[in-house]
Design an enzyme around this catalytic site. Structure first.
Site, short mmCIF file in Angstrom:
data_model
loop_
_atom_site.label_atom_id
_atom_site.label_comp_id
_atom_site.label_asym_id
_atom_site.label_seq_id
_atom_site.Cartn_x
_atom_site.Cartn_y
_atom_site.Cartn_z
N THR A 82 153.75 -13.78 2.36
CA THR A 82 155.05 -14.21 2.97
C THR A 82 155.70 -15.09 2.10
OG1 THR A 82 154.41 -13.83 5.36
CG2 THR A 82 156.17 -15.47 4.88
N ARG A 166 158.83 -21.18 5.70
CA ARG A 166 158.88 -20.82 4.25
C ARG A 166 159.81 -19.53 4.15
NH1 ARG A 166 153.88 -19.73 6.82
NH2 ARG A 166 153.01 -17.61 7.05
ZN LIG Z 1 154.95 -12.20 5.89
#
Ligand SMILES: [Zn+2]
Length: 554
Positions: A82, A166
């Protein structure tokens, strides 16, 4: 939930609100540039899922499919996680340049007990650690499009809303007006900004909804046909025939459902209204990262009834969101992609004929192989740090000579394992040129090179064979991504603007191409060669090889 976004926003927005957009200098955007750029990342939305569901989308995704559609989009690098994936989308750079090599890496010199470092934390803050961290963009080494827009047009707003901190951090960067993300309890921010009123309202609405149970969703016949119970190895619960209902207070069930994305979109819509995004004299950018698809994938795999319900509901929610933008009369454009792809549970894949689909041998773990080699070599300590694939670190407390011996033994041990496709040392990657051609042509070593940043990367990297799922213990999650294989690399990349002619085909593009393409749409000049990606000439009027020195390294 079906109408959550529209009802919530309708209830919230008539409230006066609205910080007036600041007075702008004369706009110098490209002729016809949109006033608001909405950049959506659907977490774990593989191109395989896009291809499968495209004929079944009727709402938001169907509208976006009338724009420019690249189903051969690539998160080209090896570590398809991610944080790295989101770091490519609005910087135009691969992780080798963004510095975001993984969600978590190891820093053995970190002056704290926890030697793991989270990609979006400031580990210098006392008390921060890799699981309970102080959110920060400090690890992101390059500017985002929103930051370049603010440099060019000081009144431009750089905003993000996300299910994950994030994602919001990597899509906005260091100079940011607002960013809000779900922390497990509420939407929160790391910025020292006063909260728009809509944040408290959405948080109150989410808390009230979460306190109630949620009825299972009603499957369409297409989703119903996917319902089949699949037993899972490794201690996990069976998957495949779930309808995403949940008990009161079940925060994990909330997260792994379209309810979560509906709330994130409601907050995005609220910020558009309250901040008057797209209605100042300068263009604004709003990044939206929708995380529920990822949690559904991890919890249930990608080919069951659960993912079907999630994606068809998300289609409706994005449609509602776009309709709301239309109703405000905003001149907007949309780009949509994913931070990485994903893969189904191996148990169901085998039933579908993928013979090599297996779970990884827990004996691959650094915590198993490290001590074994340490004993063989007559050394002491854990030997290795890392998981069972990805970046691996050799214990720095050993002497340089012993580190060298252990590195050689570890690389040999991993390469000899039948589930390992390749292992590359940092020294090998450091002398490998950063690949520049089409990502479909990249070797595994080149993919690993695009994820390599020497100060943070491991002493070696382990890449498992195709179709090996690196989750032996399934008591938490049953499926994942993160590999260098195309099921994790290939993602849809869509560009939509009202009135734009449709475009579709087999052209291979990269997520790093999104930023320079949007920069061309807006009229933000880039220094030639300053970003890894390339402006897509079938989508934007790409500039000749010239530009102003607006983009610098940070
Ligand atoms: Zn992800």
């Amino acid at each position: 939930m079906r109408n959550f976004l529209t009802t919530l926003v309708a209830a919230l927005l008539p409230a006066t609100a609205c910080a007036q957009a600041p007075a702008d200098p004369p706009a110098q955007a490209a002729p016809g540039a949109p006033k608001l750029l909405v950049v959506i990342s659907v977490d774990q939305f593989s191109a395989n899922l896009w291809d499968e569901y495209r004929p079944h989308f009727t709402q938001g995704f169907a509208r976006l499919a009338q724009g420019a559609v690249f189903h051969n989009g690539y998160q080209s690098h090896a570590a398809t996680e991610t944080c790295p994936g989101h770091s490519t989308i609005l910087t135009g750079d691969h992780p080798a340049r963004t510095g975001i090599i993984a969600n978590v890496w190891t820093d053995q010199s970190a002056p704290r007990t926890d030697k793991n470092v989270y990609c979006a934390e400031d580990e210098s803050v006392p008390g921060s650690n890799s699981t309970t961290y102080t959110v920060s963009p400090k690890h992101l080494l390059v500017p985002t499009l929103g930051e370049l827009m603010k440099t060019r047009w000081p009144a431009s707003r750089n905003v993000a809303v996300s299910g994950k901190d994030r994602a919001a951090v990597m899509m906005t960067g260091h100079t940011v007006d607002q960013r809000w993300y779900w922390t497990g309890q509420k939407y929160d921010t790391d910025l020292a900004v006063s909260a728009p009123r809509v944040v408290a309202k959405v948080n109150a609405a989410v808390a009230a909804a979460l306190a109630q149970p949620r009825e299972p969703l009603q499957p369409t016949p297409f989703c119903e046909a996917k319902a089949a119970v699949i037993p899972i190895e490794g201690g996990g619960k069976p998957v495949g025939a779930g309808q995403l209902g949940r008990a009161a207070g079940d925060a994990a069930g909330f997260r792994a459902s379209p309810e979560f994305d509906g709330d994130t979109l409601a907050l995005a819509a609220g910020l558009i209204d309250e901040m008057k995004l797209g209605r100042g004299a300068a263009p604004d950018v709003l990044a939206v990262s929708l995380s529920a698809t990822d949690y559904v994938g991890h919890t249930y795999g990608t080919e069951g009834e659960e993912m079907c319900l999630q994606l068809l509901e998300l289609d409706r929610e994005i449609g509602d969101f776009l309709s709301l933008l239309d109703s405000r009369g905003i001149d907007y454009a949309v780009a949509l992609t994913a931070d990485h792809g994903g893969k189904d549970v191996p148990e169901r894949e085998r039933l579908a004929g993928v013979k090599g689909a297996v779970r990884a041998d827990p004996g691959l773990r650094a915590g198993v192989i490290g001590p074994k080699l340490v004993t063989q070599l007559g050394l002491t300590g854990p030997g290795l740090f890392g998981d069972l694939s990805g970046d691996m670190y050799v214990d720095r407390s050993l002497s340089p000579a012993n580190r060298g011996k252990l590195l050689a033994a570890a690389v040999a041990a991993y390469r000899a394992h039948p589930q390992v496709e390749a292992a590359f040392t940092a020294a090998e990657l450091a002398v490998t040129p950063v690949p520049t051609g089409p990502p479909t042509d990249w070797s595994l070593k080149q993919r690993a090179r695009a994820s390599f940043y020497a100060p943070r990367s491991g002493d070696f990297v382990v890449l498992l064979k195709k179709d090996v799922t690196p989750i032996p213990d399934t008591t938490r999650y049953v499926a994942t991504h993160g590999s260098p294989w195309d099921y994790d690399r290939r993602v849809p990349i869509l560009f939509w603007r009202k009135g734009r002619a449709p475009l579709a085909g087999e052209t291979v593009v990269e997520t790093t191409d999104i930023m320079p393409t949007l920069a061309a749409w807006l009229g933000v000049p880039l220094v030639p060669g300053s970003v890894d990606g390339h402006c897509i000439s079938s989508v934007a009027e790409c500039p000749a090889a010239s530009g102003s020195p607006e983009r610098g390294k940070r």
